[in-house]
Design an enzyme around this catalytic site. Structure first.
Site, PDB file in Angstrom:
ATOM      1  N   HIS A  35       2.739  -3.870   6.799  1.00 51.15           N
ATOM      2  CA  HIS A  35       1.561  -2.697   6.573  1.00 51.15           C
ATOM      3  C   HIS A  35       1.596  -1.764   7.681  1.00 51.15           C
ATOM      4  O   HIS A  35       2.469  -1.816   8.695  1.00 51.15           O
ATOM      5  CB  HIS A  35       0.297  -3.071   6.246  1.00 51.15           C
ATOM      6  CG  HIS A  35      -0.002  -3.800   5.021  1.00 51.15           C
ATOM      7  ND1 HIS A  35      -0.744  -3.506   3.760  1.00 51.15           N
ATOM      8  CD2 HIS A  35       0.528  -5.109   4.551  1.00 51.15           C
ATOM      9  CE1 HIS A  35      -0.668  -4.347   2.971  1.00 51.15           C
ATOM     10  NE2 HIS A  35      -0.021  -5.550   3.152  1.00 51.15           N
TER      11      HIS A  35
ATOM     12  N   HIS B  69       0.902  -1.232   0.011  1.00 54.61           N
ATOM     13  CA  HIS B  69      -0.041   0.141  -0.127  1.00 54.61           C
ATOM     14  C   HIS B  69       1.022   1.195   0.054  1.00 54.61           C
ATOM     15  O   HIS B  69       1.874   1.462   0.769  1.00 54.61           O
ATOM     16  CB  HIS B  69      -0.843  -0.005   1.122  1.00 54.61           C
ATOM     17  CG  HIS B  69      -1.914  -1.048   1.134  1.00 54.61           C
ATOM     18  ND1 HIS B  69      -2.449  -1.899   2.081  1.00 54.61           N
ATOM     19  CD2 HIS B  69      -2.681  -1.346   0.069  1.00 54.61           C
ATOM     20  CE1 HIS B  69      -3.441  -2.652   1.777  1.00 54.61           C
ATOM     21  NE2 HIS B  69      -3.692  -2.527   0.449  1.00 54.61           N
TER      22      HIS B  69
ATOM     23  N   GLU C 273       0.879  -4.876  11.183  1.00 50.22           N
ATOM     24  CA  GLU C 273       0.520  -3.435  10.759  1.00 50.22           C
ATOM     25  C   GLU C 273       1.499  -2.711  11.907  1.00 50.22           C
ATOM     26  O   GLU C 273       1.305  -2.752  13.009  1.00 50.22           O
ATOM     27  CB  GLU C 273      -0.833  -3.194  11.374  1.00 50.22           C
ATOM     28  CG  GLU C 273      -1.671  -4.016  10.577  1.00 50.22           C
ATOM     29  CD  GLU C 273      -2.489  -3.308   9.119  1.00 50.22           C
ATOM     30  OE1 GLU C 273      -1.727  -2.117   8.692  1.00 50.22           O
ATOM     31  OE2 GLU C 273      -2.941  -3.844   8.327  1.00 50.22           O
TER      32      GLU C 273
ATOM     33  N   ARG D   8      -3.258   4.632  -2.065  1.00 55.53           N
ATOM     34  CA  ARG D   8      -2.999   3.532  -1.491  1.00 55.53           C
ATOM     35  C   ARG D   8      -2.901   2.278  -2.556  1.00 55.53           C
ATOM     36  O   ARG D   8      -2.044   1.468  -2.332  1.00 55.53           O
ATOM     37  CB  ARG D   8      -4.548   3.361  -0.724  1.00 55.53           C
ATOM     38  CG  ARG D   8      -4.717   1.659  -0.667  1.00 55.53           C
ATOM     39  CD  ARG D   8      -6.078   1.479   0.262  1.00 55.53           C
ATOM     40  NE  ARG D   8      -6.502   0.054   0.473  1.00 55.53           N
ATOM     41  CZ  ARG D   8      -6.176  -0.639   1.479  1.00 55.53           C
ATOM     42  NH1 ARG D   8      -5.615  -0.216   2.591  1.00 55.53           N
ATOM     43  NH2 ARG D   8      -6.557  -1.912   1.400  1.00 55.53           N
TER      44      ARG D   8
ATOM     45  N   GLU E 192       1.527   3.914   3.085  1.00 56.64           N
ATOM     46  CA  GLU E 192       1.980   3.089   4.453  1.00 56.64           C
ATOM     47  C   GLU E 192       3.547   3.345   4.347  1.00 56.64           C
ATOM     48  O   GLU E 192       4.412   2.315   4.401  1.00 56.64           O
ATOM     49  CB  GLU E 192       1.598   1.584   4.450  1.00 56.64           C
ATOM     50  CG  GLU E 192       0.029   1.840   4.575  1.00 56.64           C
ATOM     51  CD  GLU E 192      -0.683   0.608   4.371  1.00 56.64           C
ATOM     52  OE1 GLU E 192       0.217  -0.658   4.608  1.00 56.64           O
ATOM     53  OE2 GLU E 192      -1.874   0.642   4.143  1.00 56.64           O
TER      54      GLU E 192
HETATM   55  O1  0X9 Z   1      -6.920  -4.030   4.541  1.00 50.98           O
HETATM   56  C1  0X9 Z   1      -5.755  -4.442   4.203  1.00 50.98           C
HETATM   57  O2  0X9 Z   1      -5.077  -4.762   3.162  1.00 50.98           O
HETATM   58  C2  0X9 Z   1      -4.558  -4.556   5.687  1.00 50.98           C
HETATM   59  N1  0X9 Z   1      -4.767  -3.312   6.356  1.00 50.98           N
HETATM   60  S1  0X9 Z   1      -4.284  -1.867   5.654  1.00 50.98           S
HETATM   61  O3  0X9 Z   1      -4.910  -1.029   6.783  1.00 50.98           O
HETATM   62  N2  0X9 Z   1      -2.657  -1.765   5.805  1.00 50.98           N
HETATM   63  O4  0X9 Z   1      -4.823  -1.800   4.432  1.00 50.98           O
HETATM   64  C3  0X9 Z   1      -4.940  -5.852   6.335  1.00 50.98           C
HETATM   65  C4  0X9 Z   1      -4.846  -6.972   5.630  1.00 50.98           C
HETATM   66  C5  0X9 Z   1      -5.172  -8.354   6.567  1.00 50.98           C
HETATM   67  N3  0X9 Z   1      -4.895  -9.540   5.744  1.00 50.98           N
HETATM   68  C6  0X9 Z   1      -5.956 -10.104   5.185  1.00 50.98           C
HETATM   69  N4  0X9 Z   1      -7.180  -9.420   5.243  1.00 50.98           N
HETATM   70  N5  0X9 Z   1      -5.845 -11.072   4.213  1.00 50.98           N
HETATM   71 ZN    ZN Z   2      -1.830  -1.838   3.941  1.00 54.04          ZN
END
Ligand code: 0X9
Ligand code: ZN
Length: 391
Positions: free
Chosen positions: A271, A146, A346, A201, A149
């Site tokens: 992330h 992303h 994260e 993003r 980040e």
């Molecule tokens: O939403 C996401 O892709 C991730 N959080 S973020 O705030 N960095 O965008 C979390 C991803 C967790 N993993 C999966 N959902 N597979």
């Molecule tokens: Zn992310």
């Protein structure tokens, strides 16, 4: 202005048009709001009897002070032949040059491979660190999937630097690993956040006249298209036209899939933000049968981090801890490739600055990230040795 408030804001169309959702976990949301909708937002919050905290009053100012000046950055630089520091966020070229310099300076343990090219033809560059034993368990680390980040590539390069510069004094369980480090998995988006829109993003896929970008962490080929993904190109979580439609995800899957199935023992995706250590599944609330192993190692890492830096990480499965979101790289690594220790971490912070985390926080995040990686490597090599003993 970035505020932390509750869900009711989401229901107002006016506000969604005048704002950007940064984070939504359980009963809390972080919202970025334009000045025009501020008083309306206040009314909503008051009418629903909710609490709200203003986190960043002036985002432009936060963005301008996030990174030191070019002159200051230059004064931080050492004599190691590259421009990377962990006191500032750097452009892609500095990160890629850092990898090249490591490979040149430490050819016995480092090499660089371009695994493919992004949509805008930037190299997808990975650093390999190894004592040369092809039988070592492999650990994959990626960052920057992303674009906004920034703490993620900064943490991943911090870890790479610690590994390489500290290699000779490293415990055996760290040296008996083949490391594969992909610091900027979304290079086009990353550059765009430096030149044009700090809060971008997705990648830079163009869909004609529609909104650009695919969310790379919804584009992997495991349960692609499921919960928490959007078919609308304008969405922040647009999944793309099909699984692995994007070169940035396709080349990761190609690279990893080209190795024998038991090569990689851990897949670690960095992330931000919120300070969570997450394990599969992300696509839904189900848990894996070895969930207790993943939970145990994550808790070990969390406890060590807290002891060392005071940082607190929340641990659990992605869907239950954050929200269900399908097509993530972690789910694909575990569900399709069969990599046991698959995590998304994260990094910081917990919301004070969110994505616009001042560069002075890089080193503490780097150390926390390193502790996490160290804990996983220990689990992986112990697992290997205990399996060996079983025969
Ligand atoms: O939403 C996401 O892709 C991730 N959080 S973020 O705030 N960095 O965008 C979390 C991803 C967790 N993993 C999966 N959902 N597979
Ligand atoms: Zn992310």
């Amino acid at each position: 202005m970035k505020i932390n408030g509750k869900n009711c804001l989401k229901k107002s169309n006016n506000l969604t048009a005048g704002g950007q959702l940064w984070k939504e976990v359980k009963q809390e949301v972080d919202y970025l709001l334009k000045p025009q909708v501020l008083s309306e937002a206040e009314q909503h919050v008051r009418a629903a009897n909710l609490s709200r905290i203003v986190l960043i009053d002036n985002l432009q100012n936060a963005i301008e002070t996030e990174n030191p000046s070019q002159a200051e950055i230059a004064s931080f630089q050492n004599r190691k032949g590259h421009r990377l520091t962990w006191k500032a966020y750097h452009r892609l070229a500095d990160i890629h040059d850092f990898f090249d310099v490591l490979a040149k300076t430490y050819p016995d343990i480092c090499s660089v491979e371009t695994i493919g090219y992004s949509l805008q033809k930037r190299p997808l560059k990975i650093l390999k660190i190894s004592n040369g034993n092809p039988g070592n368990p492999g650990i994959w680390i990626d960052g920057g999937m992303h674009a906004r980040e920034w703490i993620s590539p900064a943490t991943v390069t911090f870890i790479a630097n610690q590994l390489v510069e500290g290699w000779d004094d490293m415990p055996e369980y760290m040296r008996n690993v083949n490391w594969y480090i992909h610091a900027v998995a979304n290079p086009d988006g990353y550059e765009y956040t430096h030149t044009t829109d700090r809060l971008w993003r997705k990648n830079m896929r163009s869909h004609g006249r529609q909104c650009p970008g695919v969310d790379l962490n919804r584009n992997f080929g495991y349960k692609w298209g499921g919960k928490g993904t959007s078919a609308n190109p304008c969405s922040q979580t647009y999944r793309g036209s099909k699984a692995f439609s994007e070169p940035e995800t396709f080349y990761i899957s190609k690279f990893i899939s080209n190795y024998p199935r038991d090569t990689f023992h851990a897949y670690l995706s960095f992330h931000s933000y919120g300070q969570y250590i997450l394990y599969p599944w992300g696509y839904d609330y189900h848990l894996t049968s070895d969930k207790s192993d993943l939970d145990r190692v994550a808790r070990q890492a969390g406890t060590t981090i807290t002891k060392q830096s005071g940082g607190k990480y929340t641990i659990g499965s992605s869907a239950t801890t954050l929200y269900p979101a399908a097509g993530g790289s972690d789910d694909w690594a575990k569900g399709f490739v069969g990599i046991k220790y698959s995590y998304t971490i994260e990094m910081g912070d917990t919301g004070r600055y969110g994505f616009v985390l001042p560069a002075s926080h890089i080193e503490s995040n780097g150390r926390d990230g390193y502790t996490f990686v160290d804990t996983v490597a220990r689990a992986v090599t112990q697992g290997k040795y205990s399996r060996k003993r079983a025969f």
